[in-house]
Design a protein around this motif. Structure first.
Motif, PDB file in Angstrom:
ATOM      1  N   ALA A  99      -9.430  -2.323   8.716  1.00  0.00           N
ATOM      2  CA  ALA A  99      -8.914  -2.897   7.468  1.00  0.00           C
ATOM      3  C   ALA A  99      -8.785  -1.825   6.393  1.00  0.00           C
ATOM      4  N   GLU A 100      -9.759  -0.908   6.321  1.00  0.00           N
ATOM      5  CA  GLU A 100      -9.691   0.185   5.346  1.00  0.00           C
ATOM      6  C   GLU A 100      -8.514   1.115   5.660  1.00  0.00           C
ATOM      7  N   SER A 101      -8.289   1.389   6.921  1.00  0.00           N
ATOM      8  CA  SER A 101      -7.169   2.242   7.319  1.00  0.00           C
ATOM      9  C   SER A 101      -5.831   1.576   6.999  1.00  0.00           C
ATOM     10  N   LEU A 102      -5.745   0.264   7.198  1.00  0.00           N
ATOM     11  CA  LEU A 102      -4.533  -0.476   6.832  1.00  0.00           C
ATOM     12  C   LEU A 102      -4.323  -0.452   5.313  1.00  0.00           C
ATOM     13  N   ALA A 103      -5.412  -0.535   4.553  1.00  0.00           N
ATOM     14  CA  ALA A 103      -5.314  -0.496   3.089  1.00  0.00           C
ATOM     15  C   ALA A 103      -4.795   0.863   2.627  1.00  0.00           C
ATOM     16  N   LYS A 104      -5.237   1.940   3.270  1.00  0.00           N
ATOM     17  CA  LYS A 104      -4.735   3.275   2.936  1.00  0.00           C
ATOM     18  C   LYS A 104      -3.247   3.402   3.246  1.00  0.00           C
ATOM     19  N   ALA A 105      -2.803   2.672   4.286  1.00  0.00           N
ATOM     20  CA  ALA A 105      -1.390   2.697   4.649  1.00  0.00           C
ATOM     21  C   ALA A 105      -0.559   1.770   3.757  1.00  0.00           C
ATOM     22  N   GLY A 106      -1.234   0.994   2.900  1.00  0.00           N
ATOM     23  CA  GLY A 106      -0.517   0.144   1.955  1.00  0.00           C
ATOM     24  C   GLY A 106      -0.437  -1.324   2.344  1.00  0.00           C
ATOM     25  N   TYR A 107      -1.234  -1.751   3.306  1.00  0.00           N
ATOM     26  CA  TYR A 107      -1.225  -3.147   3.748  1.00  0.00           C
ATOM     27  C   TYR A 107      -2.611  -3.755   3.543  1.00  0.00           C
ATOM     28  N   GLU A 108      -2.715  -4.690   2.610  1.00  0.00           N
ATOM     29  CA  GLU A 108      -3.987  -5.347   2.342  1.00  0.00           C
ATOM     30  C   GLU A 108      -4.144  -6.528   3.296  1.00  0.00           C
ATOM     31  N   ILE A 109      -4.995  -6.359   4.301  1.00  0.00           N
ATOM     32  CA  ILE A 109      -5.241  -7.412   5.287  1.00  0.00           C
ATOM     33  C   ILE A 109      -6.742  -7.610   5.401  1.00  0.00           C
ATOM     34  N   ASP A 110      -7.157  -8.880   5.372  1.00  0.00           N
ATOM     35  CA  ASP A 110      -8.566  -9.225   5.462  1.00  0.00           C
ATOM     36  C   ASP A 110      -9.106  -8.840   6.836  1.00  0.00           C
ATOM     37  N   ARG A 111     -10.298  -8.276   6.867  1.00  0.00           N
ATOM     38  CA  ARG A 111     -10.876  -7.821   8.132  1.00  0.00           C
ATOM     39  C   ARG A 111     -11.152  -8.975   9.089  1.00  0.00           C
ATOM     40  N   LYS A 112     -11.310 -10.181   8.562  1.00  0.00           N
ATOM     41  CA  LYS A 112     -11.581 -11.345   9.407  1.00  0.00           C
ATOM     42  C   LYS A 112     -10.353 -11.767  10.202  1.00  0.00           C
ATOM     43  N   LYS A 113      -9.188 -11.271   9.816  1.00  0.00           N
ATOM     44  CA  LYS A 113      -7.956 -11.614  10.518  1.00  0.00           C
ATOM     45  C   LYS A 113      -7.600 -10.579  11.584  1.00  0.00           C
ATOM     46  N   ILE A 114      -8.447  -9.575  11.740  1.00  0.00           N
ATOM     47  CA  ILE A 114      -8.230  -8.537  12.737  1.00  0.00           C
ATOM     48  C   ILE A 114      -9.092  -8.858  13.954  1.00  0.00           C
ATOM     49  N   ILE A 115      -8.469  -8.880  15.126  1.00  0.00           N
ATOM     50  CA  ILE A 115      -9.185  -9.233  16.345  1.00  0.00           C
ATOM     51  C   ILE A 115      -9.141  -8.054  17.310  1.00  0.00           C
ATOM     52  N   LEU A 116     -10.323  -7.583  17.693  1.00  0.00           N
ATOM     53  CA  LEU A 116     -10.454  -6.533  18.699  1.00  0.00           C
ATOM     54  C   LEU A 116     -10.807  -7.179  20.031  1.00  0.00           C
ATOM     55  N   LYS A 117     -10.221  -6.693  21.104  1.00  0.00           N
ATOM     56  CA  LYS A 117     -10.598  -7.224  22.416  1.00  0.00           C
ATOM     57  C   LYS A 117     -12.041  -6.850  22.726  1.00  0.00           C
ATOM     58  N   GLU A 118     -12.402  -5.639  22.374  1.00  0.00           N
ATOM     59  CA  GLU A 118     -13.790  -5.210  22.464  1.00  0.00           C
ATOM     60  C   GLU A 118     -14.423  -5.565  21.120  1.00  0.00           C
ATOM     61  N   ASN A 119     -15.707  -5.810  21.072  1.00  0.00           N
ATOM     62  CA  ASN A 119     -16.351  -6.105  19.790  1.00  0.00           C
ATOM     63  C   ASN A 119     -16.328  -4.890  18.876  1.00  0.00           C
ATOM     64  N   ALA A 120     -16.507  -3.717  19.446  1.00  0.00           N
ATOM     65  CA  ALA A 120     -16.454  -2.489  18.663  1.00  0.00           C
ATOM     66  C   ALA A 120     -15.996  -1.364  19.588  1.00  0.00           C
ATOM     67  N   ILE A 121     -15.315  -0.392  19.011  1.00  0.00           N
ATOM     68  CA  ILE A 121     -14.813   0.743  19.781  1.00  0.00           C
ATOM     69  C   ILE A 121     -15.863   1.842  19.717  1.00  0.00           C
ATOM     70  N   LYS A 122     -16.309   2.324  20.888  1.00  0.00           N
ATOM     71  CA  LYS A 122     -17.396   3.285  20.928  1.00  0.00           C
ATOM     72  C   LYS A 122     -17.012   4.632  21.526  1.00  0.00           C
ATOM     73  N   GLU A 123     -15.733   4.806  21.882  1.00  0.00           N
ATOM     74  CA  GLU A 123     -15.277   6.083  22.436  1.00  0.00           C
ATOM     75  C   GLU A 123     -13.941   6.468  21.808  1.00  0.00           C
ATOM     76  N   LEU A 124     -13.630   7.755  21.843  1.00  0.00           N
ATOM     77  CA  LEU A 124     -12.350   8.232  21.350  1.00  0.00           C
ATOM     78  C   LEU A 124     -11.245   7.771  22.291  1.00  0.00           C
ATOM     79  N   GLY A 125     -10.039   7.587  21.746  1.00  0.00           N
ATOM     80  CA  GLY A 125      -8.923   7.208  22.598  1.00  0.00           C
ATOM     81  C   GLY A 125      -7.947   6.283  21.898  1.00  0.00           C
ATOM     82  N   SER A 126      -7.077   5.703  22.706  1.00  0.00           N
ATOM     83  CA  SER A 126      -6.053   4.790  22.184  1.00  0.00           C
ATOM     84  C   SER A 126      -6.468   3.345  22.473  1.00  0.00           C
ATOM     85  N   TYR A 127      -6.318   2.491  21.481  1.00  0.00           N
ATOM     86  CA  TYR A 127      -6.674   1.088  21.593  1.00  0.00           C
ATOM     87  C   TYR A 127      -5.608   0.250  20.896  1.00  0.00           C
ATOM     88  N   SER A 128      -5.746  -1.047  20.996  1.00  0.00           N
ATOM     89  CA  SER A 128      -4.868  -1.932  20.245  1.00  0.00           C
ATOM     90  C   SER A 128      -5.693  -3.092  19.717  1.00  0.00           C
TER      91      SER A 128
END
Length: 148
Positions: A99-128
């Motif tokens: 959400a903070e990264s989206l805010a820096k890009a100019g998009y204010e989106i609530d973090r509760k509306k963001i859904i990760l397939k994993e609960n948290a990302i713990k390694e470097l790499g590409s995700y969606s």
């Protein structure tokens, strides 16, 4: 028993829907808690008028959400974090950082509306991740987690 929901209820329906529930559940829980009202003829007429007025507003909001979705589809967020030499992140990347990264890009989106397939990302790499912009309007955002 027919009721009109005042709030979203999981496994029953969304706000302002007319749904059928068991009489005991409606009379003893939903109506006293203020979650629903009894769907009488006059309540149904008021509900129909209210829904007609809201339809125009909802259409405008949905169009804005669709426009935002088309902009967000092409974005790849780069999130920098501290990591070990093996690629493990110290801590994790979660919806707050996205959400903070989206805010820096100019998009204010609530973090509760963001859904990760994993609960948290713990390694470097590409995700969606998926962002729920409005009812039925979802967009996938590509994430690139890099070491700082």
């Amino acid at each position: 028993m027919e009721i009109i929901l005042k709030k979203d209820m999981p496994n029953i329906g969304l706000k302002n829907e007319i749904v059928e529930v068991k009489p005991g559940y409606g009379r003893n829980y939903l109506i006293p808690q203020g979650i629903a009202i009894l769907a009488t003829e006059s309540a149904k007429k008021q509900h129909a008028e209210l829904m007609k007025q809201r339809a125009h507003k909802e259409e405008k909001i949905k169009n804005e959400a669709l426009a935002l979705a088309t902009k967000l589809e092409n974005i790849t967020l780069t999130i920098g974090t501290k990591a070990s030499s093996t690629g493990k992140i110290f801590g994790s990347v979660n919806t707050i950082q996205i959400a903070e990264s989206l805010a820096k890009a100019g998009y204010e989106i609530d973090r509760k509306k963001i859904i990760l397939k994993e609960n948290a990302i713990k390694e470097l790499g590409s995700y969606s991740c998926e962002v729920l912009l409005y009812k039925g309007v979802k967009v996938k955002i590509a994430l690139e987690v890099i070491a700082e």
